[in-house]
Design an enzyme around this catalytic site. Structure first.
Site: not given
Length: 249
Positions: A153-154
């Site tokens: 996600l990052y």
């Protein structure tokens, strides 16, 4: 009328954002710092004033458009213009495999990193294009150009930040406004400690950096100040990677 630039910094209360705010204070810029912790924000503004610069703290959650709109409006009401914006607000999210991610985790990361950057640029660009000049510096990451396990996600959010940066740069160029990003590698901040979880994992990460160390926030602040300044006046739509050589290979 003051000739010192007006600088707005989101995510200014810790890490790279804080180091950048203090660096601009030492430059005697007029600095607006923003975040969500009022006591820390007011203390940072006081620290900048102690350097001899003008400074204000304005509370804002960058994932809320009304907060961002008011932040930019109040900056211009206070100082009359907006010359440089540094969009440093962000979150790393919870590590884990793709199969363990949830919509809630997705929104927590993307609201801070992507929606926050988008809303900040939306209102910063409106002010700067009306002026006919200005410079925006977004904060990406080494992860904005490569993959990594357990931080999907990052990684995805920083890829998005780089895409937003390039697209906004093309839209803003006809108005004399530049949009770039600085993409740090591992930097010695509380976020790095959270990201690596323990000293052993941190040491393993740093072993993969050709310079064999983490950067420090002040080194990234220097890169941000360069990209935002007239010294980089022919640079727009670019991602400046400051990572100790990690993406050289």
């Amino acid at each position: 009328m003051s000739t010192q630039p007006v600088v707005l910094i989101t995510g200014a209360l810790t890490g790279i954002g804080r180091a950048t705010a203090l660096a601009y204070g030492r430059d005697n810029a007029r600095v607006v710092v923003s975040g969500r912790r009022d006591e820390a924000g007011r203390a940072l503004a006081d620290d900048i004033r102690a350097l001899g610069a003008q400074a204000e703290y304005i509370r804002a959650d960058v994932s809320k458009e009304d907060d961002v709109r008011v932040l930019v409006e109040r900056t211009i009401e206070r100082f009359g213009r907006l010359d440089i914006a540094v969009n440093a607000a962000g979150a790393e999210g919870e590590p884990g495999p793709v199969t363990g991610q949830t919509p809630e985790r997705y929104m927590a990361v993307f609201d801070a990193n992507v929606l926050g950057t988008l809303l900040a640029m939306k209102h910063e660009l409106r002010a700067m294009t009306a002026q006919g000049n200005g410079s925006i510096v977004n904060i990406s990451s080494t992860m904005g150009s490569r993959g990594a396990p357990n931080v999907s996600l990052y990684v995805a959010s920083k890829h998005a930040v780089e895409g937003l940066t390039k697209s906004a740069a093309l839209e803003a160029a006809p108005f004399g406004v530049r949009v770039n990003a600085v993409a740090p590698g591992p930097v010695q901040t509380a976020m790095l400690d959270r990201f690596t979880l323990n000293p052993e994992r941190k040491a393993a990460m740093l072993a993969g950096v050709p310079l064999k160390r983490a950067g420090n926030p002040e080194e990234i602040a220097d890169a941000i100040r360069f990209v935002g300044s007239a010294a980089a006046s022919f640079m727009t739509g670019e991602i400046l990677r400051v990572n100790g050589g990690r993406t050289a290979a």
